[in-house]
Design an enzyme around this catalytic site. Structure first.
Site, PDB file in Angstrom:
ATOM      1  N   ASP A 122      -3.038 -10.500  -2.088  1.00 50.70           N
ATOM      2  CA  ASP A 122      -3.508  -9.958  -0.810  1.00 50.70           C
ATOM      3  C   ASP A 122      -4.970  -9.535  -1.007  1.00 50.70           C
ATOM      4  O   ASP A 122      -5.351  -9.087  -2.088  1.00 50.70           O
ATOM      5  CB  ASP A 122      -2.645  -8.754  -0.437  1.00 50.70           C
ATOM      6  CG  ASP A 122      -2.938  -8.201   0.946  1.00 50.70           C
ATOM      7  OD1 ASP A 122      -2.119  -8.423   1.854  1.00 50.70           O
ATOM      8  OD2 ASP A 122      -3.983  -7.540   1.098  1.00 50.70           O
ATOM      9  N   HIS A 166       0.815  -1.227   0.000  1.00 52.01           N
ATOM     10  CA  HIS A 166       0.000   0.000   0.000  1.00 52.01           C
ATOM     11  C   HIS A 166       0.845   1.273   0.000  1.00 52.01           C
ATOM     12  O   HIS A 166       0.316   2.364  -0.231  1.00 52.01           O
ATOM     13  CB  HIS A 166      -0.912   0.046   1.233  1.00 52.01           C
ATOM     14  CG  HIS A 166      -1.944  -1.031   1.282  1.00 52.01           C
ATOM     15  ND1 HIS A 166      -2.835  -1.267   0.264  1.00 52.01           N
ATOM     16  CD2 HIS A 166      -2.238  -1.956   2.244  1.00 52.01           C
ATOM     17  CE1 HIS A 166      -3.634  -2.281   0.596  1.00 52.01           C
ATOM     18  NE2 HIS A 166      -3.290  -2.718   1.786  1.00 52.01           N
TER      19      HIS A 166
HETATM   20 ZN    ZN Z   1      -4.049  -7.009   3.023  1.00 46.10          ZN
END
Ligand code: ZN
Length: 366
Positions: free
Chosen positions: A176, A139
């Protein structure tokens, strides 16, 4: 040749403090454990040790990434701010990107760990590798942290492979449960990196990871998002692998494949609403092993990302590592019953999502 396992105890010392879930404690939130704590990853390592699997792997000790290596993905001013915060009492580098005392050095070690896994695989020291590191990375943006991530471990390692090791095309397959927005941003206009993300539609970051996000300029088509409806299980994920991911890899013909291996699409994860079993993670890994064998001499590296069920993650990670190594730890998965729960087979609305994503494959740079 064995599978490599990158491990350094110090990465478990990254201190995210006493939050509750992903929130800071305070007000009416009694201090508890932050979701991104060492338990999930340490328990995976413990399971590898207890079953004797670690001894059959090649354990690779990471070195810290250098600032120059990090700055191929991140702005120097951001990196310096992380260092300053880490030298003091810590704080938040963006949206839930917690820095504790010493987290800077640990985050360098995490990125360096994925570099180590890539180098060992490219050198033929190991057949493939799993980097069991924290904090996660997918991220993190160039100028700020996000979602427990400080530095883009996978993006940094991809750039290392290209700049230092002469690798041309690299594919990242991020499974993910959350969108790999940081990796996507790092390679948004770059046709040399195929950034694929399979994730729960609209989970985190909200509003990020739509199919329409496909990269821009020369990189158009080299970003490939496969948002899947909440509740997706083995059927939806294998369909996405077979109909989208593997065909995209075949079209792109990477020289190296890196899995951003979050295990939070597992059926017990508190931060995802999917229902994968450990066995399903193993099957997904086998699909990519097969693709890597056909396309890039088997050069496959997995980097640990999210995964917040301290109970389930060890078994999911074990299944990935068993698939990578071809070893059998002889473990009966105590959570295998999730495979018998309803909705594991591909559902019509999931099939629609997979087919819509499959139509994007022809736009992937060939
Ligand atoms: Zn994650």
């Amino acid at each position: 040749m064995a599978t490599g396992l990158v491990w350094h105890e110090r990465t478990m010392w990254h201190d995210t403090g006493s939050g509750a879930a992903e929130l800071p404690s305070g007000g009416w939130i009694e201090p508890h454990a932050h979701f991104e704590n060492p338990a999930t990853k340490r328990r995976l390592k413990n399971l590898l040790d207890a079953t004797g699997l670690t001894e059959q792997l090649t354990v690779l000790r990471p070195r810290p990434a250098t600032v120059e290596e990090i700055c191929r993905v991140h702005e120097r001013a951001y990196v310096e701010r992380v260092a300053v915060l880490s030298a003091g009492h810590g704080g938040d580098m963006g949206d839930e990107a917690i820095v504790g005392n010493g987290s800077y050095e640990i985050a360098l070690l995490a990125a360096g760990g994925v570099i180590r896994a890539v180098d060992a695989t490219l050198d033929g020291v190991v057949e493939n590798a799993y980097a069991l590191v924290r904090p996660p990375g997918h991220h993190a943006l160039s100028d700020r942290g996000m979602g427990f991530c400080l530095f883009g471990n996978v993006a940094v390692a991809v750039r290392h492979a290209q700049v230092e090791r002469g690798v041309g095309r690299v594919a990242v397959v991020d499974w993910d449960v959350h969108h790999g927005n940081g990796t996507q941003a790092a390679f948004w206009d770059d046709p040399s990196v195929l950034a694929i993300s399979l994730h729960q539609d609209g989970c985190y970051p909200q509003g990020s990871g739509a199919r329409e996000e496909r990269g821009s300029g020369r990189g158009e088509g080299a970003t490939l998002n496969v948002p899947l409806p909440a509740g997706s299980g083995r059927g939806a994920y294998l369909a996405a692998l077979d109909q989208v991911v593997v065909p995209a890899l075949e079209r792109f013909r990477p020289e190296l494949i890196v899995i951003a291996c979050g295990l939070d699409a597992g059926g017990f994860d508190p931060l995802g609403r999917m229902q994968l079993s450990a066995a399903a993670f193993g099957e997904m890994t086998a699909r990519l092993l097969d693709a890597a064998a056909r396309l890039c001499g088997g050069r496959l590296v997995a980097a640990h990302e999210g995964g917040y069920s301290a109970d389930h993650v060890p078994f999911c990670g074990l299944a990935v590592i068993e698939a990578l190594s071809g070893l059998d730890a002889g473990v009966d998965d105590p959570f295998a019953y999730v495979d018998g729960q309803g909705g594991q087979e591909l559902q019509p609305h999931q099939r629609d999502a997979v087919e819509a994503a499959a139509r994007l494959v022809e736009g992937v740079p060939a």
